[in-house]
Each structure stands twice: as C-alpha cells, then as structure tokens.
Design a protein around this motif. Structure first.
Motif, short mmCIF file in Angstrom:
data_model
loop_
_atom_site.label_atom_id
_atom_site.label_comp_id
_atom_site.label_asym_id
_atom_site.label_seq_id
_atom_site.Cartn_x
_atom_site.Cartn_y
_atom_site.Cartn_z
N GLY A 1 0.63 -1.20 -0.03
CA GLY A 1 -0.06 -0.08 0.04
C GLY A 1 1.01 1.13 0.13
N ARG A 2 2.07 1.12 0.58
CA ARG A 2 2.78 2.44 0.55
C ARG A 2 3.25 3.04 -0.68
NH1 ARG A 2 6.92 1.01 4.40
NH2 ARG A 2 5.65 1.02 5.94
N ILE A 3 3.34 1.91 -1.71
CA ILE A 3 3.73 2.30 -3.08
C ILE A 3 2.53 2.76 -3.69
CG2 ILE A 3 4.68 1.42 -5.16
CD1 ILE A 3 6.91 1.92 -3.57
N ALA A 4 1.50 2.11 -3.64
CA ALA A 4 0.20 2.34 -4.57
C ALA A 4 -0.71 3.27 -4.14
CB ALA A 4 -0.48 0.86 -4.63
N ARG A 5 -0.86 3.49 -2.83
CA ARG A 5 -1.74 4.69 -2.55
C ARG A 5 -1.69 6.01 -3.04
NH1 ARG A 5 -3.44 8.29 1.38
NH2 ARG A 5 -1.44 7.90 2.54
N PRO A 6 -0.31 6.70 -2.97
CA PRO A 6 -0.32 8.05 -3.55
C PRO A 6 -0.86 8.02 -4.95
CG PRO A 6 1.58 7.40 -2.18
CD PRO A 6 0.81 6.04 -2.17
N MET A 7 -0.59 7.07 -5.72
CA MET A 7 -1.09 7.02 -7.07
C MET A 7 -2.61 6.89 -6.93
SD MET A 7 1.85 4.85 -9.05
CE MET A 7 2.11 3.65 -7.89
N SER A 8 -3.09 5.95 -6.24
CA SER A 8 -4.29 5.89 -6.10
C SER A 8 -5.33 7.05 -5.86
CB SER A 8 -4.63 4.78 -5.20
OG SER A 8 -5.95 4.38 -5.39
N ALA A 9 -4.74 7.87 -4.52
CA ALA A 9 -5.22 8.83 -4.01
C ALA A 9 -5.11 10.08 -5.19
CB ALA A 9 -4.55 9.27 -2.84
N ALA A 10 -4.04 10.10 -5.97
CA ALA A 10 -4.12 11.30 -6.84
C ALA A 10 -4.94 11.01 -8.16
CB ALA A 10 -2.74 11.28 -7.66
N PHE A 11 -5.18 9.71 -8.45
CA PHE A 11 -6.46 9.45 -9.48
C PHE A 11 -7.61 9.71 -8.99
CE2 PHE A 11 -9.01 6.05 -12.06
CZ PHE A 11 -8.89 6.72 -13.04
N LEU A 12 -7.84 9.70 -7.71
CA LEU A 12 -9.34 9.85 -7.14
C LEU A 12 -9.56 11.19 -7.31
CD1 LEU A 12 -11.78 9.00 -5.55
CD2 LEU A 12 -10.32 9.42 -3.39
N ILE A 13 -8.47 12.19 -6.69
CA ILE A 13 -8.66 13.87 -6.91
C ILE A 13 -8.77 14.07 -8.40
CG2 ILE A 13 -7.42 15.66 -6.28
CD1 ILE A 13 -8.78 14.81 -3.92
N ASN A 14 -7.89 13.64 -9.24
CA ASN A 14 -7.47 14.45 -10.51
C ASN A 14 -8.71 13.68 -11.58
OD1 ASN A 14 -5.71 15.77 -9.50
ND2 ASN A 14 -4.02 14.45 -9.64
N THR A 15 -9.13 12.37 -11.30
CA THR A 15 -9.98 11.84 -12.37
C THR A 15 -11.25 11.61 -12.06
OG1 THR A 15 -8.00 11.20 -13.45
CG2 THR A 15 -10.26 10.09 -14.29
N ILE A 16 -11.62 10.84 -10.60
CA ILE A 16 -12.70 10.53 -10.43
C ILE A 16 -13.75 11.64 -9.89
CG2 ILE A 16 -13.85 8.93 -8.85
CD1 ILE A 16 -11.58 6.84 -8.89
N VAL A 17 -13.32 12.29 -9.00
CA VAL A 17 -13.81 13.24 -8.37
C VAL A 17 -14.56 14.29 -9.34
CG1 VAL A 17 -14.25 15.53 -7.13
CG2 VAL A 17 -13.04 13.23 -6.13
N PRO A 18 -13.69 14.85 -10.42
CA PRO A 18 -14.39 15.37 -11.61
C PRO A 18 -15.43 14.45 -12.27
CG PRO A 18 -11.96 15.80 -11.64
CD PRO A 18 -12.36 14.84 -10.66
N ALA A 19 -15.28 13.53 -12.45
CA ALA A 19 -16.08 12.48 -13.22
C ALA A 19 -17.46 12.44 -12.34
CB ALA A 19 -15.55 11.16 -13.19
N LEU A 20 -17.40 12.18 -11.20
CA LEU A 20 -18.70 12.48 -10.50
C LEU A 20 -19.58 13.44 -10.48
CD1 LEU A 20 -17.31 10.91 -7.12
CD2 LEU A 20 -18.80 9.62 -8.43
N THR A 21 -18.93 14.86 -11.05
CA THR A 21 -19.59 16.20 -10.99
C THR A 21 -20.05 16.33 -12.66
OG1 THR A 21 -17.60 17.29 -11.23
CG2 THR A 21 -18.66 16.90 -9.13
N ALA A 22 -19.65 15.58 -13.38
CA ALA A 22 -19.75 15.74 -14.64
C ALA A 22 -21.28 15.23 -15.15
CB ALA A 22 -18.93 14.85 -15.73
N THR A 23 -21.67 16.04 -16.63
CA THR A 23 -22.98 15.66 -16.76
C THR A 23 -22.96 14.32 -17.54
OG1 THR A 23 -23.33 18.09 -17.31
CG2 THR A 23 -24.90 16.59 -18.53
#
Length: 337
Positions: free
Chosen positions: A65-87
């Motif tokens: 997890g120490r290797i993977a989580r920073p990348m996973s968190a960045a993807f959540l912020i930069n890609t998934i959160v905007p997708a949740l607000t998209a039309t």
C-alpha cells in the motif's frame, strides 16, 4: 496528492465505536452535487476508471500500500472526483459512482496496509456512501467486510463481528464464493470474541460454500481455498489450537499464488511466531528467513510490524546460531528502525 490533505477526507484516530450504516441509510445519503455543464462523460470514461483501479489493485498486491496509495489517491482527486460532477445519463452516473466506490474501498485497504487506520476508515465511509448512491450491493458488502478485517486485525473483535454480520445481512443473494468470503470473516471475528460455537458454525459454512464454488467453472474473485485456509488457521488460533493453526497457515501458503508477496510476508511471519510459542525455534527461523526473502520487495506498514515482532521475539534466543543469523539479517532491513 493525498485526499486527506485536500479536505476530501479527514482522519483522526481509529474509532472502535464506528457507526455501521445500513443499506437503507446509505442508499440516498450521498449529497447531490452541482453538475459541471462543460464536462460530459460516457461509458468509455467509466471503463477507464475501472481499468485503472484494477491496475492499482495489482500494484498493491505486488508492492504494498505504501507504493500504490499515493497514485491511487491522486487518481481519485484528479480523475474520479471530476467524473462524479460531470454531466451524464443516469446509467452512466450510477456506473461512475459504483466505480468510485470500488476505488475508495481499494484506497482504504491500501491506507490500512500502511497502518493509516483512521484514514482507511474515512475512505471506507466514502465507499459505502458511493455504493449506496449507485445501488451497488456488492461493493457495499465488500467494504463492510473490509472494515471488519481492519477491526479484527486491530483486536476489536466485537466491532469486527458487527461489521461482518452487517456485510452478510446486506448480501441477500450471495453466490457460493461470496458466501465463503463473508462467512469466513464472520468465523474469524466470532473466534476473536470467544464465541466458539458461532466460529465453528461459520467456518463450516464457509468450507461448504467454497466446495460449491470450486466445483463450478472458476469465477473471478480473490477469495479462494488459500484464503479459506488462512481463516481456518485464524479461527483455530483464536480458539487456542496453536498447532492446528500452524497446519492451516502452512496449507494456505502452499495454495497461495506466488505473486502475493505481502501476504506471504505477513502469514509466514505469523506462522513463525506461533512455532516459536511452541518451542520450535529453528523451524520458526526457517519461516522468518522466507519472510526476509520477500520483505525487501514490499512497502507495507503491516509487514514492518511483523518484522519488528520478529526481531523482538528473537532477542532472547541470540545464543542460537540460527536465531542470530536471522536477527542479524533482519535488523538492518527493518524500515524506520
């Protein structure tokens, strides 16, 4: 890029009094957000999120997890959160929420592996909300079970039992593999609370469900005979059968796919600890030697814990050459030592 530092999630201390939301409670809990009229997504965008989450899961399995989580968190912020607000059309919105729930669950698991346990609880809470909004029973149940795994790992047996029961009750039509996945965790939690009757009943149910699952064509899923053998070992250990637990843990190791290095580190270390408790020092040293073969390849707080326990356990036995060899090899390897 840690969401906890971007006000998406907040983390204090792990709470053993966590409220367990029922399915009706989370079904409509997610706040309605303002749609972004300048961004529209479709099923292809959802498929990309799912694919990245699967890749992150594979990295977590291989490297920790120490290797993977920073990348996973960045993807959540930069890609998934905007997708949740998209039309998007309603079916796409639900698919995005479901994919986001699965990603939050995975990121929570990574945080738990880092030993960021309060942060993991926050991710799990968001996963439940998103799964409820999407009508996704599978991710909802899987997340509750993951919360139970975390609680039992930290020694909160009563909470682990409530979470495991909540996961099982929220899965009305579980197939045999899912049933084994859920009842195996119920067995472990029940054993930790000292409920021998319930623990043995649940582990028998898990074994029967696994037999039905394995008799069919192989289905996708991480719960397999190796995982069941691990749960059997944990039940036996919690109920006082240390020798039996060692047999089950060794079976789990023989059945485990070689890619799961982090799992090997943790479970082989547990096996060694139990062998030492029975006076089988040199056998324990062999297992700890295997732990140290895998340990440099994973970045995991839980694995660090097991190596730390190893060093502490070996100190009284340094007059034994096997113990001394493993101790001297392991001491400079421990991260944060």
């Amino acid at each position: 890029m840690d969401p906890s530092r971007r006000s998406v999630l907040g983390a204090g201390l792990f709470s053993a009094a966590a409220v367990i939301p029922g399915w009706p409670d989370v079904r409509d809990r997610l706040e309605k957000v303002q749609a972004d009229p300048y961004r529209r997504i479709g099923h292809a965008d959802v498929q990309a999120i799912v694919a990245v989450t699967e890749h992150m899961s594979d990295m977590d399995d291989k490297f920790g997890g120490r290797i993977a989580r920073p990348m996973s968190a960045a993807f959540l912020i930069n890609t998934i959160v905007p997708a949740l607000t998209a039309t998007a059309d309603d079916d796409v919105k639900n698919a995005v929420r479901s994919a986001a729930a699965d990603h939050c669950y995975l990121t929570g698991y990574m945080a738990m592996d880092e030993r960021q346990d309060a942060l993991a609880q926050c991710y799990y809470g968001k996963a439940l909300e998103l799964a409820g909004a999407a009508g996704d029973h599978l991710t909802y149940c899987t997340t509750l079970r993951g919360m139970s795994v975390q609680a039992v790992d930290l020694g909160h047996g009563a909470l682990a039992m409530r979470l495991a029961d909540a996961a099982a009750s929220a899965s009305p039509q579980a197939g045999p593999r899912m049933l084994a996945f859920l009842t195996g965790q119920q067995a472990h939690a029940a054993a930790q609370t000292g409920d021998r009757t319930a623990a043995l009943r649940y582990i028998r149910e898990a074994e029967a469900a696994m037999e039905r699952a394995e008799s069919r064509a192989k289905a996708f899923g991480s719960y397999d005979p190796s995982a069941l053998a691990y749960h059997t070992g944990q039940v036996r250990f919690e109920l006082g059968d240390v020798a039996g637990s060692i047999e089950s843990m060794e079976l789990a190791d023989r059945l485990r796919e070689p890619v799961y290095r982090r799992t090997r580190v943790r479970y082989n270390a547990m096996t060694a600890e139990r062998k030492l408790s029975m006076g089988r020092l040199e056998e324990a040293c062999v297992d700890w030697g295997r732990v140290l073969d895998d340990y440099p390849h994973v970045q995991s707080g839980r694995c660090d814990d097991r190596v730390r326990i190893m060093l502490t356990s070996l100190r009284p036995h340094l007059g034994n050459p096997h113990a001394r060899e493993v101790y001297d090899r392991g001491r400079p390897m421990l991260r944060g030592a």
